[in-house]
Design a protein around this motif. Sequence first.
Motif, PDB file in Angstrom:
ATOM      1  N   ASP A  17       0.859  -1.282  -0.008  1.00 56.92           N
ATOM      2  CA  ASP A  17       0.076   0.012  -0.073  1.00 56.92           C
ATOM      3  C   ASP A  17       0.826   1.002  -0.168  1.00 56.92           C
ATOM      4  O   ASP A  17       0.417   2.212  -0.452  1.00 56.92           O
ATOM      5  CB  ASP A  17      -0.822   0.000   1.382  1.00 56.92           C
ATOM      6  CG  ASP A  17      -1.863  -1.070   1.267  1.00 56.92           C
ATOM      7  OD1 ASP A  17      -2.653  -1.567   0.507  1.00 56.92           O
ATOM      8  OD2 ASP A  17      -1.707  -1.816   2.507  1.00 56.92           O
ATOM      9  N   ARG A  18       2.193   1.168   0.391  1.00 56.44           N
ATOM     10  CA  ARG A  18       2.979   2.308   0.625  1.00 56.44           C
ATOM     11  C   ARG A  18       4.479   1.707   0.277  1.00 56.44           C
ATOM     12  O   ARG A  18       4.960   0.747   0.644  1.00 56.44           O
ATOM     13  CB  ARG A  18       3.073   2.690   2.013  1.00 56.44           C
ATOM     14  CG  ARG A  18       1.835   3.191   2.645  1.00 56.44           C
ATOM     15  CD  ARG A  18       1.315   4.467   2.497  1.00 56.44           C
ATOM     16  NE  ARG A  18       0.053   5.043   2.944  1.00 56.44           N
ATOM     17  CZ  ARG A  18       0.008   6.452   2.917  1.00 56.44           C
ATOM     18  NH1 ARG A  18       0.466   7.383   2.436  1.00 56.44           N
ATOM     19  NH2 ARG A  18      -1.310   6.733   3.405  1.00 56.44           N
ATOM     20  N   GLY A  28      -2.366   1.206  -9.698  1.00 58.22           N
ATOM     21  CA  GLY A  28      -2.462   2.723  -9.171  1.00 58.22           C
ATOM     22  C   GLY A  28      -2.629   2.859  -7.819  1.00 58.22           C
ATOM     23  O   GLY A  28      -2.535   4.150  -7.561  1.00 58.22           O
ATOM     24  N   GLY A  29      -2.938   1.861  -7.127  1.00 57.93           N
ATOM     25  CA  GLY A  29      -3.295   1.991  -5.609  1.00 57.93           C
ATOM     26  C   GLY A  29      -2.253   2.617  -4.825  1.00 57.93           C
ATOM     27  O   GLY A  29      -2.578   3.404  -3.944  1.00 57.93           O
ATOM     28  N   ALA A  60       4.415  10.620 -10.933  1.00 54.51           N
ATOM     29  CA  ALA A  60       3.337  10.100 -10.320  1.00 54.51           C
ATOM     30  C   ALA A  60       3.651   9.495  -8.994  1.00 54.51           C
ATOM     31  O   ALA A  60       3.783   8.470  -8.438  1.00 54.51           O
ATOM     32  CB  ALA A  60       2.496   8.923 -10.847  1.00 54.51           C
ATOM     33  N   VAL A  61       4.100  10.415  -8.088  1.00 55.14           N
ATOM     34  CA  VAL A  61       4.593  10.255  -6.747  1.00 55.14           C
ATOM     35  C   VAL A  61       3.784  11.103  -5.577  1.00 55.14           C
ATOM     36  O   VAL A  61       3.058  12.111  -6.014  1.00 55.14           O
ATOM     37  CB  VAL A  61       6.086  10.272  -6.506  1.00 55.14           C
ATOM     38  CG1 VAL A  61       6.756   9.174  -7.301  1.00 55.14           C
ATOM     39  CG2 VAL A  61       6.560  11.522  -6.494  1.00 55.14           C
ATOM     40  N   ASP A  62       3.609  10.658  -4.570  1.00 56.14           N
ATOM     41  CA  ASP A  62       3.003  11.196  -3.399  1.00 56.14           C
ATOM     42  C   ASP A  62       3.637  12.379  -2.432  1.00 56.14           C
ATOM     43  O   ASP A  62       3.124  13.480  -2.047  1.00 56.14           O
ATOM     44  CB  ASP A  62       2.046  10.476  -2.569  1.00 56.14           C
ATOM     45  CG  ASP A  62       1.098   9.555  -3.605  1.00 56.14           C
ATOM     46  OD1 ASP A  62       0.152  10.094  -4.053  1.00 56.14           O
ATOM     47  OD2 ASP A  62       1.632   8.562  -4.023  1.00 56.14           O
ATOM     48  N   ASP A  63       4.625  11.954  -2.312  1.00 51.85           N
ATOM     49  CA  ASP A  63       5.693  12.608  -1.401  1.00 51.85           C
ATOM     50  C   ASP A  63       7.223  12.611  -1.791  1.00 51.85           C
ATOM     51  O   ASP A  63       7.755  11.590  -2.425  1.00 51.85           O
ATOM     52  CB  ASP A  63       5.799  12.169  -0.140  1.00 51.85           C
ATOM     53  CG  ASP A  63       4.425  12.341   0.636  1.00 51.85           C
ATOM     54  OD1 ASP A  63       4.284  13.327   1.415  1.00 51.85           O
ATOM     55  OD2 ASP A  63       3.742  11.231   0.770  1.00 51.85           O
ATOM     56  N   ILE A  64       7.878  13.748  -1.818  1.00 56.94           N
ATOM     57  CA  ILE A  64       9.448  13.812  -2.072  1.00 56.94           C
ATOM     58  C   ILE A  64      10.004  14.457  -0.810  1.00 56.94           C
ATOM     59  O   ILE A  64       9.787  15.508  -0.200  1.00 56.94           O
ATOM     60  CB  ILE A  64       9.509  14.720  -3.196  1.00 56.94           C
ATOM     61  CG1 ILE A  64       8.917  14.246  -4.536  1.00 56.94           C
ATOM     62  CG2 ILE A  64      11.239  14.637  -3.509  1.00 56.94           C
ATOM     63  CD1 ILE A  64       9.073  15.156  -5.953  1.00 56.94           C
ATOM     64  N   ALA A  65      10.958  13.743  -0.318  1.00 56.45           N
ATOM     65  CA  ALA A  65      11.564  14.176   0.993  1.00 56.45           C
ATOM     66  C   ALA A  65      13.012  14.206   0.758  1.00 56.45           C
ATOM     67  O   ALA A  65      13.814  13.328   0.297  1.00 56.45           O
ATOM     68  CB  ALA A  65      11.298  13.189   2.164  1.00 56.45           C
TER      69      ALA A  65
END
Length: 333
Positions: free
Chosen positions: A123-124, A207-208, A231-236
């Motif tokens: 999921d992550r 895509g999930g 298509a990523v959700d976070d960039i640290a």
Amino acid sequence: MGFAAKYRRGDGGRRRGGRWRRAALAALITGAVVFPLSAAGRPEIPAPAPASLAPLSASTLDEAYAANRANAAEAARTAAAHQDRDRAATDRALAAPARRLLRFDGRGSGRVTEVLGDLTRADRIAVLVPGSDTSLDTYGRFHAAAAALYGQLVRQAPAGTRTAVVAWMGYETPGTVSATVTTTGRAEQAAPRLRALVTDLRAIAGGGPRISLLCHSYGSVVCGRAAAGLAVDDIALVGSPGTGADSAAALHTRARVWAARGGHDWVENVPHLSADLFGTTVGFGTDPLSPAFGARVFAAGDGGHSDYFSPGSTSLTNLTRIVLGETKAVTHD
């Protein structure tokens, strides 16, 4: 050019600040010109060409893992035949049945993309993007960082949340003492490969899953170059000398952009400026921790440049929270 701070000390202070900035820029330019004349690279290590793989998907993943392990085993035999015991040992370890290699190339400094966890059910997903001096010769340290993150994710994830970590050593990293570490050249070469990795992860996992890029040191320059539309959700960004962009908005990403630096990280002393030199950009611009950049700054503790993934550290705890989407739990200085 972007700078980490503005000078507000009167005319004398501004003049001293201007001289300091000019001197710092001169040092960067000198390094970019002089280092190539004296730097010596490691001799090429003989190894077979990478395995030929079918397009990556959930159905071909196990086949890819097996083919890359077999290739690593052959690379180990080749390195041993050329009396390179250290490289042979590294390749042999990567060929072990438990290793999950999405990509492997044992030639030269080497390329490895290794998975910890189950990509098809995650999921992550966290992708580690390394900085300078990361190669097969130093891969053990990079793998240890990925393993520490994966262990923390498993322990900290809510019940029912499945995680995976991808250790992406997918580009030729610059040497810490080299001209390439002061320019965006290696990052520009690496960015399409990082984008291709994210495409592969989406093909495998669908895509999930939420995907986070955790970008260390020069790896933050790579992430900056790859970020637009990715298509990523976070960039640290951790231990970052800059991204090559003046602001988080200039990265053109829908991802949340985070930044942190340890209290004893020498990168704090790197000049945050950039200039064009014979068609090459030298330096990486605005400090990602500065208000002008606009990232979400989080606490990293008192660690040094290589400590962001140390077990038990503040930085690792917060990076884990970012990957899990627990944004309200992330601590700040």
